[in-house]
Motif scaffolding. Structure first.
Motif, PDB file in Angstrom:
ATOM      1  N   ILE A 507      57.177  31.105  48.573  1.00  0.00           N
ATOM      2  CA  ILE A 507      57.236  32.141  47.534  1.00  0.00           C
ATOM      3  C   ILE A 507      57.581  31.459  46.215  1.00  0.00           C
ATOM      4  CG2 ILE A 507      58.340  34.274  46.782  1.00  0.00           C
ATOM      5  CD1 ILE A 507      59.023  34.816  49.718  1.00  0.00           C
ATOM      6  N   LEU A 508      56.612  31.421  45.314  1.00  0.00           N
ATOM      7  CA  LEU A 508      56.823  30.771  44.018  1.00  0.00           C
ATOM      8  C   LEU A 508      57.761  31.622  43.155  1.00  0.00           C
ATOM      9  CD1 LEU A 508      53.147  29.695  43.252  1.00  0.00           C
ATOM     10  CD2 LEU A 508      55.008  28.233  44.047  1.00  0.00           C
ATOM     11  N   PRO A 509      58.597  30.964  42.335  1.00  0.00           N
ATOM     12  CA  PRO A 509      59.534  31.712  41.496  1.00  0.00           C
ATOM     13  C   PRO A 509      58.817  32.692  40.565  1.00  0.00           C
ATOM     14  CG  PRO A 509      60.056  29.379  41.480  1.00  0.00           C
ATOM     15  CD  PRO A 509      58.732  29.517  42.164  1.00  0.00           C
ATOM     16  N   ARG A 510      59.396  33.853  40.444  1.00  0.00           N
ATOM     17  CA  ARG A 510      58.843  34.861  39.559  1.00  0.00           C
ATOM     18  C   ARG A 510      58.871  34.349  38.121  1.00  0.00           C
ATOM     19  NH1 ARG A 510      61.120  41.063  38.971  1.00  0.00           N
ATOM     20  NH2 ARG A 510      59.314  41.923  37.883  1.00  0.00           N
ATOM     21  N   HIS A 511      57.820  34.613  37.375  1.00  0.00           N
ATOM     22  CA  HIS A 511      57.652  34.204  35.977  1.00  0.00           C
ATOM     23  C   HIS A 511      57.440  32.698  35.809  1.00  0.00           C
ATOM     24  CE1 HIS A 511      58.670  38.248  34.996  1.00  0.00           C
ATOM     25  NE2 HIS A 511      59.962  38.119  35.293  1.00  0.00           N
ATOM     26  N   SER A 512      57.249  31.961  36.902  1.00  0.00           N
ATOM     27  CA  SER A 512      56.976  30.532  36.772  1.00  0.00           C
ATOM     28  C   SER A 512      55.521  30.316  36.383  1.00  0.00           C
ATOM     29  CB  SER A 512      57.275  29.800  38.085  1.00  0.00           C
ATOM     30  OG  SER A 512      56.364  30.202  39.099  1.00  0.00           O
ATOM     31  N   GLN A 513      55.245  29.198  35.677  1.00  0.00           N
ATOM     32  CA  GLN A 513      53.877  28.889  35.268  1.00  0.00           C
ATOM     33  C   GLN A 513      52.991  28.632  36.482  1.00  0.00           C
ATOM     34  OE1 GLN A 513      52.663  29.258  32.386  1.00  0.00           O
ATOM     35  NE2 GLN A 513      54.510  29.441  31.139  1.00  0.00           N
ATOM     36  N   SER A 514      53.555  28.075  37.543  1.00  0.00           N
ATOM     37  CA  SER A 514      52.762  27.819  38.755  1.00  0.00           C
ATOM     38  C   SER A 514      52.288  29.126  39.376  1.00  0.00           C
ATOM     39  CB  SER A 514      53.574  27.009  39.756  1.00  0.00           C
ATOM     40  OG  SER A 514      54.799  27.646  40.055  1.00  0.00           O
ATOM     41  N   LEU A 515      53.137  30.158  39.375  1.00  0.00           N
ATOM     42  CA  LEU A 515      52.739  31.458  39.907  1.00  0.00           C
ATOM     43  C   LEU A 515      51.639  32.073  39.054  1.00  0.00           C
ATOM     44  CD1 LEU A 515      53.081  33.838  41.859  1.00  0.00           C
ATOM     45  CD2 LEU A 515      54.904  34.696  40.372  1.00  0.00           C
ATOM     46  N   TYR A 516      51.781  31.996  37.727  1.00  0.00           N
ATOM     47  CA  TYR A 516      50.744  32.529  36.849  1.00  0.00           C
ATOM     48  C   TYR A 516      49.411  31.824  37.072  1.00  0.00           C
ATOM     49  CZ  TYR A 516      54.510  34.857  34.256  1.00  0.00           C
ATOM     50  OH  TYR A 516      55.572  35.631  33.887  1.00  0.00           O
ATOM     51  N   LEU A 517      49.461  30.522  37.316  1.00  0.00           N
ATOM     52  CA  LEU A 517      48.231  29.768  37.558  1.00  0.00           C
ATOM     53  C   LEU A 517      47.553  30.233  38.843  1.00  0.00           C
ATOM     54  CD1 LEU A 517      46.242  27.469  36.945  1.00  0.00           C
ATOM     55  CD2 LEU A 517      47.808  25.904  38.127  1.00  0.00           C
ATOM     56  N   VAL A 518      48.340  30.394  39.912  1.00  0.00           N
ATOM     57  CA  VAL A 518      47.779  30.852  41.189  1.00  0.00           C
ATOM     58  C   VAL A 518      47.182  32.249  41.031  1.00  0.00           C
ATOM     59  CG1 VAL A 518      48.389  31.577  43.528  1.00  0.00           C
ATOM     60  CG2 VAL A 518      49.253  29.413  42.630  1.00  0.00           C
ATOM     61  N   GLN A 519      47.879  33.129  40.321  1.00  0.00           N
ATOM     62  CA  GLN A 519      47.359  34.486  40.101  1.00  0.00           C
ATOM     63  C   GLN A 519      46.048  34.447  39.308  1.00  0.00           C
ATOM     64  OE1 GLN A 519      50.787  36.112  38.132  1.00  0.00           O
ATOM     65  NE2 GLN A 519      51.524  37.138  39.984  1.00  0.00           N
ATOM     66  N   ARG A 520      46.006  33.578  38.319  1.00  0.00           N
ATOM     67  CA  ARG A 520      44.800  33.470  37.497  1.00  0.00           C
ATOM     68  C   ARG A 520      43.623  32.958  38.310  1.00  0.00           C
ATOM     69  NH1 ARG A 520      43.967  29.376  32.405  1.00  0.00           N
ATOM     70  NH2 ARG A 520      42.024  30.248  31.608  1.00  0.00           N
ATOM     71  N   ILE A 521      43.876  31.969  39.157  1.00  0.00           N
ATOM     72  CA  ILE A 521      42.808  31.418  40.007  1.00  0.00           C
ATOM     73  C   ILE A 521      42.302  32.490  40.968  1.00  0.00           C
ATOM     74  CG2 ILE A 521      42.281  29.734  41.810  1.00  0.00           C
ATOM     75  CD1 ILE A 521      44.305  27.854  40.456  1.00  0.00           C
ATOM     76  N   ARG A 522      43.246  33.205  41.615  1.00  0.00           N
ATOM     77  CA  ARG A 522      42.861  34.257  42.555  1.00  0.00           C
ATOM     78  C   ARG A 522      42.061  35.359  41.871  1.00  0.00           C
ATOM     79  NH1 ARG A 522      46.537  37.968  44.180  1.00  0.00           N
ATOM     80  NH2 ARG A 522      46.780  38.251  41.927  1.00  0.00           N
ATOM     81  N   ASP A 523      42.526  35.808  40.687  1.00  0.00           N
ATOM     82  CA  ASP A 523      41.819  36.874  39.959  1.00  0.00           C
ATOM     83  C   ASP A 523      40.432  36.430  39.523  1.00  0.00           C
ATOM     84  OD1 ASP A 523      44.056  38.418  40.278  1.00  0.00           O
ATOM     85  OD2 ASP A 523      44.817  38.111  38.231  1.00  0.00           O
ATOM     86  N   GLU A 524      40.296  35.164  39.125  1.00  0.00           N
ATOM     87  CA  GLU A 524      39.000  34.648  38.701  1.00  0.00           C
ATOM     88  C   GLU A 524      38.027  34.592  39.877  1.00  0.00           C
ATOM     89  OE1 GLU A 524      36.376  32.827  35.724  1.00  0.00           O
ATOM     90  OE2 GLU A 524      37.866  34.404  35.906  1.00  0.00           O
ATOM     91  N   ALA A 525      38.514  34.171  41.057  1.00  0.00           N
ATOM     92  CA  ALA A 525      37.663  34.139  42.252  1.00  0.00           C
ATOM     93  C   ALA A 525      37.211  35.551  42.621  1.00  0.00           C
ATOM     94  CB  ALA A 525      38.413  33.498  43.419  1.00  0.00           C
ATOM     95  N   HIS A 526      38.133  36.499  42.517  1.00  0.00           N
ATOM     96  CA  HIS A 526      37.812  37.893  42.843  1.00  0.00           C
ATOM     97  C   HIS A 526      36.794  38.453  41.851  1.00  0.00           C
ATOM     98  CE1 HIS A 526      38.412  41.817  44.613  1.00  0.00           C
ATOM     99  NE2 HIS A 526      38.731  42.322  43.443  1.00  0.00           N
ATOM    100  N   ARG A 527      37.014  38.185  40.556  1.00  0.00           N
ATOM    101  CA  ARG A 527      36.085  38.673  39.536  1.00  0.00           C
ATOM    102  C   ARG A 527      34.683  38.120  39.740  1.00  0.00           C
ATOM    103  NH1 ARG A 527      33.309  36.804  35.698  1.00  0.00           N
ATOM    104  NH2 ARG A 527      34.125  34.699  35.993  1.00  0.00           N
ATOM    105  N   PHE A 528      34.599  36.827  40.029  1.00  0.00           N
ATOM    106  CA  PHE A 528      33.304  36.178  40.184  1.00  0.00           C
ATOM    107  C   PHE A 528      32.563  36.726  41.404  1.00  0.00           C
ATOM    108  CE2 PHE A 528      30.706  32.188  40.910  1.00  0.00           C
ATOM    109  CZ  PHE A 528      29.934  32.357  39.778  1.00  0.00           C
ATOM    110  N   ALA A 529      33.301  36.983  42.506  1.00  0.00           N
ATOM    111  CA  ALA A 529      32.679  37.542  43.712  1.00  0.00           C
ATOM    112  C   ALA A 529      32.204  38.974  43.470  1.00  0.00           C
ATOM    113  CB  ALA A 529      33.669  37.497  44.881  1.00  0.00           C
ATOM    114  N   ILE A 530      33.044  39.778  42.824  1.00  0.00           N
ATOM    115  CA  ILE A 530      32.697  41.182  42.558  1.00  0.00           C
ATOM    116  C   ILE A 530      31.488  41.274  41.634  1.00  0.00           C
ATOM    117  CG2 ILE A 530      33.468  43.228  41.314  1.00  0.00           C
ATOM    118  CD1 ILE A 530      34.599  43.141  44.059  1.00  0.00           C
ATOM    119  N   THR A 531      31.416  40.403  40.631  1.00  0.00           N
ATOM    120  CA  THR A 531      30.282  40.407  39.701  1.00  0.00           C
ATOM    121  C   THR A 531      28.974  40.153  40.443  1.00  0.00           C
ATOM    122  OG1 THR A 531      31.693  39.591  37.916  1.00  0.00           O
ATOM    123  CG2 THR A 531      29.324  39.332  37.633  1.00  0.00           C
TER     124      THR A 531
END
Length: 602
Positions: A507-531
C-alpha cells in the motif's frame, strides 16, 4: 558516406533550390534551401571540425538526399517553408506542436458563423490566429458573442427562431429575422475587431447607430449603442504604444528550459495582444538561425501579416523575408531591426516577456521532474528494485458483457507516457462468455513472445486487475523468458499492489508521488482501452444501421465509413456528397439520403 549520396553530390547544380536529406528508412530528416545547391550541400560533408554536434549527428544519419531546383531564392524559401510544414523533419528547428494551435474561423456562408478550429483549409473562410491558448480563443469567442448576436447553429431554414433569438443572443437569420446587409455589417465589425482595429469598429457602430436612429429603428439603435459601449470599454484597456500602423514586435529568449519567441501584436498603434511560442531543435543553433526559422514558420501559417515586423536581431536574409512576406500579404511588408526609440523598447519588452516565460517553464520542469522521474525512482524503492524503472508497461482489458473484448498496453518511460509505444489488441482466442484471465494471458503472450529477441524489455510490468489477473499473466510472461522483470498486479479500487510470491499487498503512502504515478498509468491504460472499444462498437453499430438501407452492401458500407468516418456525418450528408464516395451510384446515394430524412432510423 553512402554511394547514393556520393553520386548525387557529384551531380549537384550551381543553382538555387531546396535539398531534402533522408535517413536509412527513407524518412526526411532535414530540409534546407540554398542560393547555390552544390556549395551548400557539399559543405555538410566536409571536415566536421567546424560543425555543431547537431550537424554531425545529422550527417551521420544521411543515407540519401534529393534536391529541387527553383527559379529564384524567393521560390526556394517558399518551397522550404511548405516542405518543413508538411514533413516536420527531425533536425529542423520547429514550433512545438504547431499543428495543434487553435484559430478563430469566420465561415463563408450567407450568414457566416464564428467558431474555434484547429484546421486551416482553403475554403474561402477567414482565419484569425494562431493562438497558443485554447482558453484565449474561447474567451475571445465569448466576448464576441456578448458584443454581436451571431448565429451559432448550422440551420438556415427554421420555421421559427430558437431560444437564442428570444434572449437577444442571435438575430435569427434561420427564420428570416435579419437581412444580409445588416448581418454582413456585423460580420465586418467582427473581422475588424479580431484584427485589432477597435477604432474602425467604433466608427462603423456609430454610423450604423446614427442611421438606425434616423430610420426610427430605435430598438436597433439601442442594441448598437450597447455594442458601442462594450467596445469602447475594451479600447480603454488597450495601451497606445506607437503613433499608428500595424506591427508585430518579436522578442527571443533562450535558457536551459528551451527557446521561446514572444510576439506583441500592435494594431492601429495599440497593443491588442501577445503570444509566446516554444521552439525545439535550436539548442546548438545561433540566435539568428532560430529567429529566421521562427519567422518563416510562424508567418507561413499566420492568418494576418502586419505591414511592419520588428526583429531583435539583424538577419542575413532579411530582405528576402520582406519580399516573401510582401508576396504573401499582397502588399508591402517591412522587416526592420530597430536600434533605438519606441520600436526598440517594444522588441526589448517582447524579449523580456519571453525570458519570463522560460523562467516559468523552468519552475514547471523542476516540479514535473518530481512527478515523473522522481516518482518512478520512489516507486522503484517501494518495490525493492535496484533502481528507478525506466520503462513501465501496463495492461488493461475492456469489454461490455464479453462483446468486442479489447486490451491496451501503455508505456511510460522516465515517468512520462510514450504514446508512440502504446499498443492495442483485439482479442482473437477468447470468445463467448467474458474471461478476463484468459484475455490477459492472450495479450501478454502476444506482447512478450518475441520480446527478448526484438525488444524492448520493460523494467516493470503492471497488470490492471489485482491478484487474480497477476496469477494468470505471470506464467505466460515467465515462459516467454522474462524471468528477471518485476511483474505486479494493481487492484482496481484502492491501488493495492500485489507482488509475485507475497500474499499481502503493498500500500503506497497516500499523497505520495509514486501513488500518483501508478494511478496515472492505470487511468491511461483504461482510457486507451475504452477509446479502442468505443471505436469498434461504433463501427459495429454503423454496420447494423446501414444494413437496413436497400442497395448498401458490405463494400459500399465500408466505403461510406472510410469517407465520412462517423454515422452523424453520413446522416448529415447531401446526395451530391454521397455520390462522391467510391462505388456509390446516384440511386444508392438517394437511398441513403432518404433513409435518414424519412427518420427510419432515429
Amino acid at each position: 558516406m553512402s554511394p547514393a549520396v556520393e553520386e548525387k553530390l557529384a551531380l549537384l547544380p550551381d543553382k538555387p533550390g531546396v535539398y531534402l536529406m533522408k535517413d536509412g528508412k527513407n524518412r526526411i530528416i532535414y530540409v534546407g534551401k540554398a542560393i547555390n545547391l552544390k556549395n551548400r550541400v557539399r559543405s555538410y560533408f566536409q571536415s566536421s571540425r567546424n560543425h555543431s554536434p547537431k550537424v554531425i549527428a545529422l550527417v551521420a544519419r544521411i543515407a540519401d538526399l534529393e534536391y529541387i531546383i527553383t527559379a529564384s531564392e524567393i521560390e526556394a524559401l517558399i518551397l522550404e517553408c511548405n516542405l518543413i510544414k508538411k514533413h516536420r523533419p527531425k533536425y529542423n528547428i520547429s514550433l512545438r506542436d504547431d499543428k495543434s494551435y487553435p484559430y478563430i474561423k469566420v465561415t463563408r456562408e450567407d450568414y457566416p458563423r464564428v467558431y474555434a478550429t484547429r484546421k486551416v483549409v482553403k475554403d474561402g473562410a477567414r482565419y484569425f490566429g494562431p493562438y497558443t491558448s485554447a482558453g484565449a480563443v474561447h474567451e475571445t469567442l465569448k466576448l464576441l458573442k456578448n458584443l454581436f448576436p451571431l448565429r451559432s447553429c448550422r440551420q438556415l431554414d427554421a420555421k421559427r427562431p430558437c431560444l437564442e433569438h428570444h434572449i437577444k443572443r442571435c438575430l435569427a437569420p434561420c427564420a428570416g429575422k435579419v437581412d444580409h446587409e445588416t448581418y454582413g455589417g456585423m460580420i465586418k465589425a467582427v473581422g475588424l475587431f479580431l484584427e485589432g482595429r477597435s477604432d474602425a469598429v467604433v466608427k462603423q457602430l456609430k454610423q450604423a447607430m446614427g442611421q438606425a436612429a434616423e430610420d426610427l429603428e430605435f430598438e436597433q439603435a439601442a442594441r448598437l449603442r450597447d455594442q458601442l459601449a462594450a467596445v469602447e470599454k475594451i479600447i480603454e484597456k488597450q495601451n497606445m504604444v506607437t503613433g499608428s500602423g500595424d506591427q508585430d514586435a518579436i522578442g527571443l529568449a533562450r535558457s536551459a528550459a528551451g527557446v521561446c519567441a514572444q510576439v506583441f501584436f500592435i494594431r492601429s498603434g495599440k497593443m491588442v495582444g501577445r503570444d509566446h511560442f516554444m521552439l525545439t531543435g535550436g539548442e546548438d543553433e545561433t540566435d539568428q538561425t532560430i529567429l529566421e526559422a521562427f519567422v518563416k514558420q510562424y508567418y507561413s501559417q499566420a492568418a494576418f501579416i502586419p505591414r511592419e515586423i520588428l526583429l531583435p536581431l539583424a538577419l542575413a536574409e532579411q530582405h528576402l523575408l520582406a519580399e516573401w512576406l510582401s508576396g504573401v500579404k499582397g502588399g508591402r511588408v517591412q522587416v526592420e531591426t530597430p536600434k533605438r526609440g519606441t520600436k526598440k523598447d517594444l522588441v526589448n519588452m517582447a524579449a523580456g516577456n519571453a525570458a519570463t516565460v522560460l523562467e516559468e517553464q523552468a519552475v514547471r520542469l523542476e516540479a514535473d521532474a518530481g512527478k515523473t522521474a522522481g516518482a518512478a525512482a520512489e516507486l522503484g524503492q517501494y518495490l525493492g528494485l535496484p533502481g528507478a524503472p525506466e520503462r513501465i508497461e501496463c495492461f488493461d482489458i475492456s469489454h461490455i458483457q464479453g462483446s468486442e473484448t479489447v486490451a491496451s498496453m501503455v508505456v511510460f518511460e522516465g515517468g512520462q507516457p510514450n504514446k508512440n509505444e502504446y499498443r492495442r489488441y483485439k482479442l482473437k482466442t477468447v470468445e463467448g462468455k467474458p474471461d478476463d484471465f484468459k484475455s490477459m494471458q492472450e495479450v501478454v503472450g502476444r506482447r512478450y513472445r518475441e520480446a527478448i529477441e526484438k525488444g524492448p524489455v520493460p523494467d516493470l510490468i503492471i497488470i490492471d486487475g489485482g491478484k487474480g489477473q497477476l496469477s494468470s499473466a505471470l506464467p505466460i510472461i515467465r515462459a516467454a523468458g522474462l524471468t528477471e522483470v518485476t511483474v505486479v498486479g494493481l487492484a482496481k479500487e484502492f491501488e493495492h499492489i500485489f507482488r509475485e510470491g507475497i500474499s499481502e499487498p503493498l500500500i503506497l503512502p497516500r499523497h505520495s508521488q509514486s501513488l500518483y504515478l501508478v494511478q496515472r498509468i492505470r487511468d491511461e491504460a483504461h482510457r486507451f482501452a475504452i477509446t479502442y472499444h468505443r471505436k469498434l462498437r461504433s463501427k459495429r453499430n454503423l454496420v447494423s444501421v446501414l444494413d437496413h438501407i436497400p442497395g448498401i452492401g458490405a463494400k459500399r458500407r465500408k466505403a461510406l465509413w472510410d469517407h465520412f468516418g462517423s454515422l452523424p456525418k453520413i446522416k448529415a450528408a447531401e446526395v451530391a456528397e454521397l455520390t462522391k464516395v467510391n462505388g456509390m451510384t446516384l440511386p444508392a446515394a438517394e437511398a441513403v439520403y432518404n433513409f435518414f430524412r424519412k427518420k427510419v432510423y432515429e
